[in-house]
Write a protein that holds these residues in place. Structure first.
Motif, PDB file in Angstrom:
ATOM      1  N   GLU A   2       0.838  -1.204   0.000  1.00 18.16           N
ATOM      2  CA  GLU A   2       0.000   0.000   0.000  1.00 18.16           C
ATOM      3  C   GLU A   2       0.871   1.251   0.000  1.00 18.16           C
ATOM      4  N   ALA A   3       0.464   2.232  -0.808  1.00 20.09           N
ATOM      5  CA  ALA A   3       1.218   3.481  -0.891  1.00 20.09           C
ATOM      6  C   ALA A   3       1.115   4.257   0.410  1.00 20.09           C
ATOM      7  N   ARG A   4       2.224   4.859   0.792  1.00 17.18           N
ATOM      8  CA  ARG A   4       2.261   5.659   2.022  1.00 17.18           C
ATOM      9  C   ARG A   4       2.245   7.162   1.711  1.00 17.18           C
ATOM     10  N   TYR A   5       2.901   7.536   0.601  1.00 25.34           N
ATOM     11  CA  TYR A   5       3.021   8.954   0.256  1.00 25.34           C
ATOM     12  C   TYR A   5       2.692   9.161  -1.222  1.00 25.34           C
ATOM     13  N   LYS A 198      13.191   4.939  -9.461  1.00 24.75           N
ATOM     14  CA  LYS A 198      12.725   3.696 -10.065  1.00 24.75           C
ATOM     15  C   LYS A 198      13.856   2.711 -10.345  1.00 24.75           C
ATOM     16  N   ARG A 199      15.090   3.102  -9.977  1.00 23.06           N
ATOM     17  CA  ARG A 199      16.258   2.237 -10.160  1.00 23.06           C
ATOM     18  C   ARG A 199      16.403   1.821 -11.632  1.00 23.06           C
ATOM     19  N   LEU A 200      16.253   2.785 -12.521  1.00 24.80           N
ATOM     20  CA  LEU A 200      16.373   2.516 -13.942  1.00 24.80           C
ATOM     21  C   LEU A 200      17.839   2.343 -14.314  1.00 24.80           C
ATOM     22  N   SER A 201      18.100   1.484 -15.280  1.00 28.71           N
ATOM     23  CA  SER A 201      19.463   1.276 -15.750  1.00 28.71           C
ATOM     24  C   SER A 201      19.889   2.459 -16.617  1.00 28.71           C
ATOM     25  N   ASP A 202      21.202   2.523 -16.896  1.00 28.61           N
ATOM     26  CA  ASP A 202      21.715   3.583 -17.762  1.00 28.61           C
ATOM     27  C   ASP A 202      21.069   3.509 -19.138  1.00 28.61           C
ATOM     28  N   GLU A 203      20.781   2.321 -19.605  1.00 26.53           N
ATOM     29  CA  GLU A 203      20.133   2.146 -20.904  1.00 26.53           C
ATOM     30  C   GLU A 203      18.662   2.553 -20.840  1.00 26.53           C
ATOM     31  N   LEU A 216       2.834  14.215 -13.333  1.00 26.43           N
ATOM     32  CA  LEU A 216       3.181  12.813 -13.136  1.00 26.43           C
ATOM     33  C   LEU A 216       3.047  12.500 -11.648  1.00 26.43           C
ATOM     34  N   VAL A 217       2.154  11.595 -11.315  1.00 21.50           N
ATOM     35  CA  VAL A 217       1.883  11.236  -9.930  1.00 21.50           C
ATOM     36  C   VAL A 217       2.626   9.966  -9.568  1.00 21.50           C
ATOM     37  N   LEU A 218       3.375  10.026  -8.463  1.00 22.98           N
ATOM     38  CA  LEU A 218       4.078   8.850  -7.955  1.00 22.98           C
ATOM     39  C   LEU A 218       3.514   8.480  -6.596  1.00 22.98           C
ATOM     40  N   GLU A 219       3.055   7.252  -6.483  1.00 24.77           N
ATOM     41  CA  GLU A 219       2.633   6.716  -5.196  1.00 24.77           C
ATOM     42  C   GLU A 219       3.819   5.964  -4.619  1.00 24.77           C
ATOM     43  N   LEU A 220       4.258   6.375  -3.427  1.00 22.42           N
ATOM     44  CA  LEU A 220       5.508   5.894  -2.853  1.00 22.42           C
ATOM     45  C   LEU A 220       5.276   5.042  -1.611  1.00 22.42           C
ATOM     46  N   SER A 221       6.172   4.079  -1.423  1.00 19.85           N
ATOM     47  CA  SER A 221       6.151   3.247  -0.226  1.00 19.85           C
ATOM     48  C   SER A 221       6.764   4.007   0.946  1.00 19.85           C
ATOM     49  N   GLU A 222       6.826   3.356   2.093  1.00 17.35           N
ATOM     50  CA  GLU A 222       7.386   3.990   3.284  1.00 17.35           C
ATOM     51  C   GLU A 222       8.846   4.391   3.086  1.00 17.35           C
ATOM     52  N   ASN A 223       9.585   3.617   2.275  1.00 17.77           N
ATOM     53  CA  ASN A 223      10.988   3.947   2.006  1.00 17.77           C
ATOM     54  C   ASN A 223      11.154   4.744   0.705  1.00 17.77           C
ATOM     55  N   ILE A 227       5.535   2.726  -6.048  1.00 19.25           N
ATOM     56  CA  ILE A 227       4.666   1.558  -6.171  1.00 19.25           C
ATOM     57  C   ILE A 227       3.876   1.647  -7.465  1.00 19.25           C
ATOM     58  N   ARG A 228       3.533   2.873  -7.802  1.00 19.88           N
ATOM     59  CA  ARG A 228       2.736   3.142  -9.005  1.00 19.88           C
ATOM     60  C   ARG A 228       3.031   4.554  -9.469  1.00 19.88           C
TER      61      ARG A 228
END
Length: 252
Positions: A2-5, A198-203, A216-223, A227-228
């Motif tokens: 579940e998203a926290r933030y 999002k830990r995207l690679s260099d590529e 652009l909406v980001l739903e974030l976890s506690e850390n 998440i979405r």
């Protein structure tokens, strides 16, 4: 999970430099075009329709982002919203390409070279000489900075490295206290943040495009892990906005 933030990112509306297909970047304080003004107001309307509210906003010191934020505040009727402006959220520094035509630059150096400069993760463009009048150390937003930390060119990696300390020290702690945060910045500073979150690679990051003026909406976890994430627009609207930037760029 579940998203926290919830965090909202927004790339500024069209600038005069974008309209003219010029390299803009860190040191060019380009204003919004008439289209950009309308795009910023529409972004505010999208946020309003989604029912999103904020406790704090962050932006760069460049007027195209600052004005976009003001127009969003105007639409949301939240002029009271605390705003933090920082050069660390500025656009990437395009070095000696700054202010040049993207089309003419591609003709001069070749499209492959310009694509490498623009889309690679860790390749820098040609350096801007500090004696060049385009070097911005004497401009008001940067007068109190040590000139040695003002970039003369940046890769996306460099942009991330000067932006992320501000994320860790200022933005992330505010989100973790429950503050609802809006960040209005630039294509590359936001791409850098998305790469990190999002830990995207260099590529993968070379293929990520963030359209102008679509929240652009980001739903974030506690850390603070996404998440979405989703745009406040239809898939067709996002596709059209990305294509518009691609056409302006001329270099695919």
């Amino acid at each position: 999970m579940e998203a926290r933030y919830t965090l909202v990112l927004l790339r500024h509306g069209e600038s005069h430099y974008t309209q003219k297909n010029l390299f803009c970047g860190f040191g060019n304080d380009a204003d919004l075009s008439d289209i950009g003004v309308r795009e910023a107001a529409l972004a505010g309307q999208r946020i309003l329709k989604a029912g999103l509210e904020f406790d704090l906003a962050f932006t760069s010191v460049l007027k195209r982002a600052v004005k976009t934020l003001f127009l969003v505040q105007e639409t949301l009727d939240c002029h009271w919203l605390p705003v933090v402006r920082t050069w660390r959220l500025n656009e990437r520094h395009y070095g000696d390409l700054q202010g040049l035509s993207k089309t003419e630059t591609a003709k001069k150096y070749g499209e492959a070279q310009v694509k490498t400069w623009r889309r690679s993760y860790d390749v820098r463009p040609p350096v801007l000489d500090k004696k060049d009048p385009r070097f911005c150390s004497s401009m008001a937003p940067y007068r109190d900075l040590d000139p040695s930390i003002i970039p003369v060119c940046e890769s996306l990696k460099d942009t991330m490295e000067r932006m992320l300390p501000f994320w860790h020290d200022e933005i992330a702690p505010k989100i973790k206290t429950g503050k609802r945060v809006l960040i209005i910045a630039h294509g590359n500073s936001l791409r850098g943040l998305m790469k990190y979150l999002k830990r995207l690679s260099d590529e993968e990051i070379t293929k990520l495009e963030i359209p102008q003026a679509i929240p652009l909406v980001l739903e974030l976890s506690e850390n603070l892990q996404p998440i979405r994430d989703y745009y406040l627009a239809s898939e067709e609207e996002v596709k059209t906005a990305k294509a518009k930037v691609g056409v302006k760029d001329n270099v695919k």
